[in-house]
Write an enzyme that holds these catalytic residues in place. Structure first.
Site, PDB file in Angstrom:
ATOM      1  N   ARG A  51       3.927  96.140  84.640  1.00  0.00           N
ATOM      2  CA  ARG A  51       5.271  96.255  84.809  1.00  0.00           C
ATOM      3  C   ARG A  51       6.121  97.342  83.932  1.00  0.00           C
ATOM      4  O   ARG A  51       7.205  97.389  83.672  1.00  0.00           O
ATOM      5  CB  ARG A  51       5.989  95.129  84.898  1.00  0.00           C
ATOM      6  N   CYS A 103      14.480  89.223  93.442  1.00  0.00           N
ATOM      7  CA  CYS A 103      13.511  90.335  93.187  1.00  0.00           C
ATOM      8  C   CYS A 103      12.437  90.403  94.640  1.00  0.00           C
ATOM      9  O   CYS A 103      12.609  89.493  95.258  1.00  0.00           O
ATOM     10  CB  CYS A 103      12.698  89.928  91.863  1.00  0.00           C
ATOM     11  N   LYS A 115      16.192  89.306  78.342  1.00  0.00           N
ATOM     12  CA  LYS A 115      14.995  88.497  78.512  1.00  0.00           C
ATOM     13  C   LYS A 115      13.846  89.107  78.007  1.00  0.00           C
ATOM     14  O   LYS A 115      13.621  90.466  78.408  1.00  0.00           O
ATOM     15  CB  LYS A 115      15.099  88.203  80.244  1.00  0.00           C
ATOM     16  N   CYS A 129       8.823  90.679  93.926  1.00  0.00           N
ATOM     17  CA  CYS A 129       7.346  90.353  93.671  1.00  0.00           C
ATOM     18  C   CYS A 129       6.857  89.256  94.036  1.00  0.00           C
ATOM     19  O   CYS A 129       5.814  89.147  94.185  1.00  0.00           O
ATOM     20  CB  CYS A 129       7.469  90.317  91.869  1.00  0.00           C
ATOM     21  N   LYS A 132      15.321  93.820  80.135  1.00  0.00           N
ATOM     22  CA  LYS A 132      14.156  92.706  80.541  1.00  0.00           C
ATOM     23  C   LYS A 132      13.028  93.574  79.893  1.00  0.00           C
ATOM     24  O   LYS A 132      12.622  94.678  80.378  1.00  0.00           O
ATOM     25  CB  LYS A 132      14.098  92.408  81.976  1.00  0.00           C
ATOM     26  N   ARG A 151       4.352  83.443  86.049  1.00  0.00           N
ATOM     27  CA  ARG A 151       3.355  84.104  87.279  1.00  0.00           C
ATOM     28  C   ARG A 151       2.527  83.078  87.806  1.00  0.00           C
ATOM     29  O   ARG A 151       2.336  83.088  88.846  1.00  0.00           O
ATOM     30  CB  ARG A 151       2.869  85.104  86.620  1.00  0.00           C
ATOM     31  N   CYS A 174       7.775  94.687  91.744  1.00  0.00           N
ATOM     32  CA  CYS A 174       9.297  94.028  91.813  1.00  0.00           C
ATOM     33  C   CYS A 174      10.115  95.188  92.669  1.00  0.00           C
ATOM     34  O   CYS A 174      11.237  95.515  92.287  1.00  0.00           O
ATOM     35  CB  CYS A 174       9.905  94.109  90.330  1.00  0.00           C
TER      36      CYS A 174
HETATM   37  N1  LIG Z   1      11.075  89.386  88.888  1.00  0.00           N
HETATM   38  C1  LIG Z   1      10.137  89.415  87.548  1.00  0.00           C
HETATM   39  C2  LIG Z   1       9.916  87.907  87.170  1.00  0.00           C
HETATM   40  C3  LIG Z   1      10.076  87.619  85.924  1.00  0.00           C
HETATM   41  C4  LIG Z   1       8.569  87.638  85.162  1.00  0.00           C
HETATM   42  C5  LIG Z   1       7.627  88.923  85.730  1.00  0.00           C
HETATM   43  O1  LIG Z   1       8.121  89.903  85.138  1.00  0.00           O
HETATM   44  O2  LIG Z   1       6.830  88.561  86.558  1.00  0.00           O
HETATM   45  C6  LIG Z   1      10.536  86.623  85.202  1.00  0.00           C
HETATM   46  C7  LIG Z   1      11.576  85.847  86.355  1.00  0.00           C
HETATM   47  N2  LIG Z   1      12.912  86.474  86.371  1.00  0.00           N
HETATM   48  C8  LIG Z   1       9.948  85.539  84.705  1.00  0.00           C
HETATM   49  C9  LIG Z   1      10.738  84.395  84.060  1.00  0.00           C
HETATM   50  C10 LIG Z   1       9.796  83.353  83.075  1.00  0.00           C
HETATM   51  O3  LIG Z   1       8.692  83.964  82.652  1.00  0.00           O
HETATM   52  O4  LIG Z   1      10.248  82.254  83.009  1.00  0.00           O
HETATM   53 ZN   LIG Z   2       9.960  90.753  90.050  1.00  0.00          ZN
END
Ligand SMILES: NCC[C@H](CC(=O)O)[C@@H](CN)CCC(=O)O
Ligand SMILES: [Zn+2]
Length: 329
Positions: free
Chosen positions: A221, A122, A252, A124, A199, A209, A132
């Site tokens: 997001r 990603c 997720k 971000c 997701k 975060r 992202c």
């Molecule tokens: N690429 C986004 C990261 C995303 C959370 C977010 O939206 O910030 C996840 C990581 N893939 C978060 C995972 C987690 O909360 O454990």
């Molecule tokens: Zn991201």
């Protein structure tokens, strides 16, 4: 009376109860997320993510050695660039060969040849705006630029030695773009493409975060992660990503989205289905146990068994280190 009304005999014995589950949790089903910072000797506890640390390259191997001995089979790498100049509008440092993730891939492949290295893909963590992808002037995602960049980063991680690349960006069409580039580069045959296909946006990523310093600097997001009510959208995204070449479909968050896991197994009947028990879900279990609502280990098993019952056979879980102690195999 009607003898088929008698069910208790089928699960009176513990083994008979275990037999009732289609999928039983084993160590090889678990993927352990790791936060890797660009401060080599970093080893910082993440307060909002109980028991989890951000580690630099020099601390990774000593931390992982005992876990690998206990049966850790797979990790998921997340970069946490803290050095100045590592964030810009394009996420340039995401595939910097000197970056924490690129170096960790090489280090772990060399040190733990049996360990399956999956890498989150990603931008971000590497963008100044924290989104992202790459933005248009109006703050919305530029799909073409984002997909081009994300697929370049995925290929860089694969070339560095990642066994699996897992794009968590949710940009439309990134699965197809990554698969095509892997094929062009002649490495599609040895790189597993795991799509975070369904997701959802929402409030369950806060601790992550905090750990990854990856919150959006403005907005949210909601225009690219799925709306929590969007079961149809999730089914469409899952079907799309299977068609674009995903080798594994991930849902997720997990425990709050069991119906989506079930849909993913129905739509992706012939694929392994992964679920990510995210930071907020993990922290909630710890908070509940701390509040005395339930026993931590009991609930860690109950929530994870629910994720398996819904149809997942792979779980990305921050409980992995504990499970390595709690599980025989
Ligand atoms: N690429 C986004 C990261 C995303 C959370 C977010 O939206 O910030 C996840 C990581 N893939 C978060 C995972 C987690 O909360 O454990
Ligand atoms: Zn991201």
């Amino acid at each position: 009376g009607d003898i088929s009304s008698q069910l208790h005999g089928g699960y009176h014995h513990p083994l008979a109860r275990a037999w009732q589950a289609d999928r039983q949790l084993t160590k090889s089903m678990l993927i352990y997320p790791l936060f890797i910072s660009d401060i080599e000797d970093d080893d910082t506890l993440i307060p909002s993510l109980p028991g989890q640390h951000r580690r630099g390259l020099n601390k990774l191997v000593p931390f992982l050695e005992p876990l690998v001995r206990k049966g850790l089979k797979s990790v998921m790498l997340f970069g946490v660039p803290l050095q100045p100049g590592t964030k810009d509008a394009l996420g340039t440092s995401a595939d910097d060969p000197k970056g924490p993730v690129m170096q960790a891939i090489v280090l772990l492949r060399q040190r733990f040849p049996q360990l399956f290295i999956s890498v989150d893909v990603c931008l971000c963590e590497y963008t100044s705006h924290g989104h992202c992808g790459i933005l248009r002037d109006d703050g919305s995602l530029n799909n073409q630029l984002s997909v081009d960049r994300i697929s370049d980063v995925a290929v860089a991680y694969a070339h560095a030695g990642a066994h699996c690349v897992a794009p968590s960006d949710m940009n439309d069409g990134r699965i197809r773009a990554i698969k095509l580039k892997l094929i062009e580069e002649g490495i599609a045959h040895k790189t597993l493409l795991m799509s975070y296909a369904a997701k959802f946006s929402g409030c369950l990523y806060g601790p992550f975060r905090d750990a990854a310093m990856s919150s959006p600097s403005f907005g949210d997001r909601k225009c690219y992660q799925l709306p929590p009510g969007g079961r149809g959208l999730a089914r469409r995204a899952i079907t799309r990503d299977i068609g674009e070449g995903a080798d594994i479909i991930m849902v997720k968050p997990a425990a709050q989205y069991l119906d989506i896991i079930s849909d993913a197994k129905e739509l992706g009947r012939d694929l392994p289905i992964a679920a990510y028990h995210v930071s907020g879900e993990y922290a909630m279990v710890h908070a509940g146990a701390k509040a005395g609502v339930f026993d931590l280990k009991t609930m860690a098993f109950e929530v994870t068994e629910g994720i398996l019952r819904a149809g997942a056979n792979i779980v990305v879980s921050y409980f992995t280190p504990e499970f390595l102690d709690w599980l025989e195999n």
